[in-house]
Write a protein that holds these residues in place. Sequence first.
Motif, PDB file in Angstrom:
ATOM      1  N   HIS A  76       0.835  -1.203   0.000  1.00 23.54           N
ATOM      2  CA  HIS A  76       0.000   0.000   0.000  1.00 23.54           C
ATOM      3  C   HIS A  76       0.870   1.253   0.000  1.00 23.54           C
ATOM      4  O   HIS A  76       0.606   2.208  -0.734  1.00 23.54           O
ATOM      5  CB  HIS A  76      -0.909  -0.005   1.229  1.00 23.54           C
ATOM      6  CG  HIS A  76      -1.708   1.252   1.385  1.00 23.54           C
ATOM      7  ND1 HIS A  76      -2.863   1.493   0.681  1.00 23.54           N
ATOM      8  CD2 HIS A  76      -1.490   2.363   2.144  1.00 23.54           C
ATOM      9  CE1 HIS A  76      -3.338   2.679   1.000  1.00 23.54           C
ATOM     10  NE2 HIS A  76      -2.528   3.224   1.884  1.00 23.54           N
TER      11      HIS A  76
ATOM     12  N   PHE B   9      -1.561  -1.745  -5.869  1.00 22.58           N
ATOM     13  CA  PHE B   9      -2.950  -1.696  -5.405  1.00 22.58           C
ATOM     14  C   PHE B   9      -3.719  -2.954  -5.815  1.00 22.58           C
ATOM     15  O   PHE B   9      -4.501  -3.489  -5.040  1.00 22.58           O
ATOM     16  CB  PHE B   9      -3.651  -0.448  -5.938  1.00 22.58           C
ATOM     17  CG  PHE B   9      -3.140   0.837  -5.358  1.00 22.58           C
ATOM     18  CD1 PHE B   9      -2.787   0.924  -4.024  1.00 22.58           C
ATOM     19  CD2 PHE B   9      -3.010   1.973  -6.151  1.00 22.58           C
ATOM     20  CE1 PHE B   9      -2.316   2.115  -3.480  1.00 22.58           C
ATOM     21  CE2 PHE B   9      -2.552   3.167  -5.622  1.00 22.58           C
ATOM     22  CZ  PHE B   9      -2.196   3.239  -4.282  1.00 22.58           C
TER      23      PHE B   9
ATOM     24  N   TYR C  68      -5.880  -5.062  -3.272  1.00 21.79           N
ATOM     25  CA  TYR C  68      -7.322  -4.838  -3.300  1.00 21.79           C
ATOM     26  C   TYR C  68      -8.050  -5.503  -4.471  1.00 21.79           C
ATOM     27  O   TYR C  68      -9.278  -5.599  -4.449  1.00 21.79           O
ATOM     28  CB  TYR C  68      -7.615  -3.335  -3.378  1.00 21.79           C
ATOM     29  CG  TYR C  68      -6.931  -2.510  -2.328  1.00 21.79           C
ATOM     30  CD1 TYR C  68      -7.173  -2.731  -0.980  1.00 21.79           C
ATOM     31  CD2 TYR C  68      -6.053  -1.482  -2.675  1.00 21.79           C
ATOM     32  CE1 TYR C  68      -6.549  -1.960  -0.011  1.00 21.79           C
ATOM     33  CE2 TYR C  68      -5.429  -0.714  -1.709  1.00 21.79           C
ATOM     34  CZ  TYR C  68      -5.680  -0.949  -0.379  1.00 21.79           C
ATOM     35  OH  TYR C  68      -5.076  -0.193   0.575  1.00 21.79           O
TER      36      TYR C  68
ATOM     37  N   GLN D 130      -8.551   2.983  -5.141  1.00 20.60           N
ATOM     38  CA  GLN D 130      -7.125   3.213  -5.377  1.00 20.60           C
ATOM     39  C   GLN D 130      -6.698   2.581  -6.708  1.00 20.60           C
ATOM     40  O   GLN D 130      -5.984   3.204  -7.494  1.00 20.60           O
ATOM     41  CB  GLN D 130      -6.303   2.610  -4.231  1.00 20.60           C
ATOM     42  CG  GLN D 130      -6.525   3.280  -2.888  1.00 20.60           C
ATOM     43  CD  GLN D 130      -5.833   4.634  -2.803  1.00 20.60           C
ATOM     44  OE1 GLN D 130      -6.194   5.573  -3.519  1.00 20.60           O
ATOM     45  NE2 GLN D 130      -4.848   4.744  -1.942  1.00 20.60           N
TER      46      GLN D 130
ATOM     47  N   ARG E  45      -9.018  -2.354   4.689  1.00 19.72           N
ATOM     48  CA  ARG E  45      -9.173  -1.094   3.959  1.00 19.72           C
ATOM     49  C   ARG E  45      -9.235   0.083   4.922  1.00 19.72           C
ATOM     50  O   ARG E  45      -8.647   1.144   4.672  1.00 19.72           O
ATOM     51  CB  ARG E  45     -10.428  -1.135   3.084  1.00 19.72           C
ATOM     52  CG  ARG E  45     -10.295  -2.031   1.873  1.00 19.72           C
ATOM     53  CD  ARG E  45     -11.522  -1.980   0.984  1.00 19.72           C
ATOM     54  NE  ARG E  45     -11.764  -0.653   0.451  1.00 19.72           N
ATOM     55  CZ  ARG E  45     -12.753  -0.352  -0.381  1.00 19.72           C
ATOM     56  NH1 ARG E  45     -13.593  -1.313  -0.765  1.00 19.72           N
ATOM     57  NH2 ARG E  45     -12.916   0.870  -0.828  1.00 19.72           N
TER      58      ARG E  45
ATOM     59  N   MET F 202      -5.707   0.729   6.031  1.00 18.28           N
ATOM     60  CA  MET F 202      -4.871   1.299   4.979  1.00 18.28           C
ATOM     61  C   MET F 202      -5.245   2.744   4.670  1.00 18.28           C
ATOM     62  O   MET F 202      -4.389   3.557   4.336  1.00 18.28           O
ATOM     63  CB  MET F 202      -4.998   0.471   3.699  1.00 18.28           C
ATOM     64  CG  MET F 202      -4.517  -0.961   3.811  1.00 18.28           C
ATOM     65  SD  MET F 202      -2.773  -1.068   4.205  1.00 18.28           S
ATOM     66  CE  MET F 202      -2.596  -2.857   4.263  1.00 18.28           C
TER      67      MET F 202
END
Length: 656
Positions: free
Chosen positions: A184, A237, A241, A247, A578, A581
């Motif tokens: 991240h 990203f 994710y 993002q 999430r 982050m």
Amino acid sequence: MKEKSKSIAVLDREGGLSQSEFLDLSNRNNLFTNVSISCLQAVRELQFSGRFDEAQVIIEKVVGDTNSQSEKLIGFILLSELLNKWGSCMPSYTIDVMERASFYADQAVALCEDMISNHMASEFNDINEILCSALYWKSLNLASVGRLGGCERWSTKIAFEEAEKTFFHMSAIWKSSRNNDLRHIQGSKSFVKGVILFCRAIAVEKGYLQSSDCDGKTSDVLKKESLAQFKSAYESFFSIYGSLHNQTVKAITMICVCCKMCGDRVEALRWSEEEVKARIKLHGEWHPRTKMAKENLQELKGGIEDTTSVLEDVDDLSAQDFPAERMTLEIDPFKLEDVETLTSAMRMFADMGLVERFNIPRHNLARFVLAVKNSYFDVNPFHNWRHAWSVSLASFKIMTETSASRLLHPTEKIATLITCLCHDVYHPGVNSDFLIKSAAPMALEFPAPNVLEHMHWNSTKKLLQASCDCDILLNASEDEKQTVLDLVHEGIMATDMHTHQRVVDGLSRRIEAAEGKKAMNVASPAEAAYDANEPEDRRELMRAIVHASDLSGQSLPKEVAYTFGRGVLEEFHNQSMRERMESLPETAFMKGLHEPLAQAKAQLGFLHYVLQPLWKRISTLFPELEAQYHRVVERLEEIDFENLESWPGRHDGLKI
């Protein structure tokens, strides 16, 4: 259960259900929520009317009226982020907007650093993460100021110098932090660096900067360097994710823009198609950025035919294609072929007599169930089509195999089935609170505490529009269709977990009423509790059936229950990651779910304090459901905190 298990006793000693914010509406008001909602309302004005000055006044009033430094800080960060995010959607995206965005980010950084130096940041889990968020937006916004030619506060050259200095400050804090996923951090650093390089390229191209101000690099060189940074950000990203995350999509957008500016039309077209698909799934068709992405794609395609949304051929689908004997709660929804889920859903309508009663054309019914299926995201571990299908089957069985079949009228029956099929359409895999506190586009469109339920209802309503070929109510009278729509709206709102206690209390009252009528020789407990001639009784029963069906996963065969249970744990864990982050307030009951004990406590708490009271009452009113209630109890009794190795419901694949 004959006596309380040791594990439940542990939960009781720890305060019972550790998921208070999951059920208690009052817990939605946390440090961030009031500021977030106010900002969202203001930004909605900004988004749809472009009245930046009015939006600024509204938000500044929110920040100015609070005495909390923490709320001021979050307000400033939201302002700097939202002006950047939404300003880019508007024709009036100007240097004035980005100057304001940069000013608010600068204020956030200054306030945050002041709070750190004065030890006033105890309300935050990690104040350095909040500072990094402020620095992140300051760097991006100042780079945009430079790209637009500078302003009175920051000249072009100074804006870029400040953006670079802010970037290095942020990177230094991240380097010393141990609380972040390195992917991240690397993705965010690459994205910010890419934006700075991209903005420098535009500034050089427009004559705001000289190549000598950029180490002699030309605009073309800077564009290629920025493209490399955005691709690096995308890889980072995506590895964390996947494709359906803001993002990741931001990186895709910038890759597309850079490819186009570098003259690589083929690559620009490929990335543009990815952006459109992702934005439709993430934000919906209504969102300005989705519209912009689609316009950019069409521009790149020129005269090429748009094939991005090909609807499957459903002309041959029939309810009779799915055998009646397979319509049982013993079926495993994860072993069905897609076409079987469609034909079985059609069979639910047919077997309840709804196709005949409402004169539903087979073509429209097939299109409807397909459109609903396509409105769910397979990437969601839990809130996907298989969950919706299973919920619908549960409601179908309740309405056909219990006295509910005699209590509910056709309007309630079709509304219940529609509700269960559609109750989670376009679910993004996070809850409403996350959408609000992260200033998500969906929360802008539906500014209410139950964002998701409003979105689900709005999307369902569109499927049933008169002009739509999947309208299954096209042959109903105008009044009858409106009644069904009203019931569907009510049913979808009843799936909000914050209505749970109201449903359970209502069932308790009905059971008491039924007990008082035992001597009246009534056919069943439910028929003693509800009056089929009273519309409100039928509506209350419908809400209870919808809610119980939505929470029926653990009442199914154990392997199906384990699969659904793991899906819930995974979605909660993903949201928690999430939140961490993105420096958002962390949801207590979603934290630490990579640990088996935390998983067991979350699942046992939900089974004991939520599902067991609900299903005990439902099965009291409908004795035909006792087997489902006993399955809930079985899932509950098999969780032993002292022997978690033997618990088959644990999820061993969750990592931090």
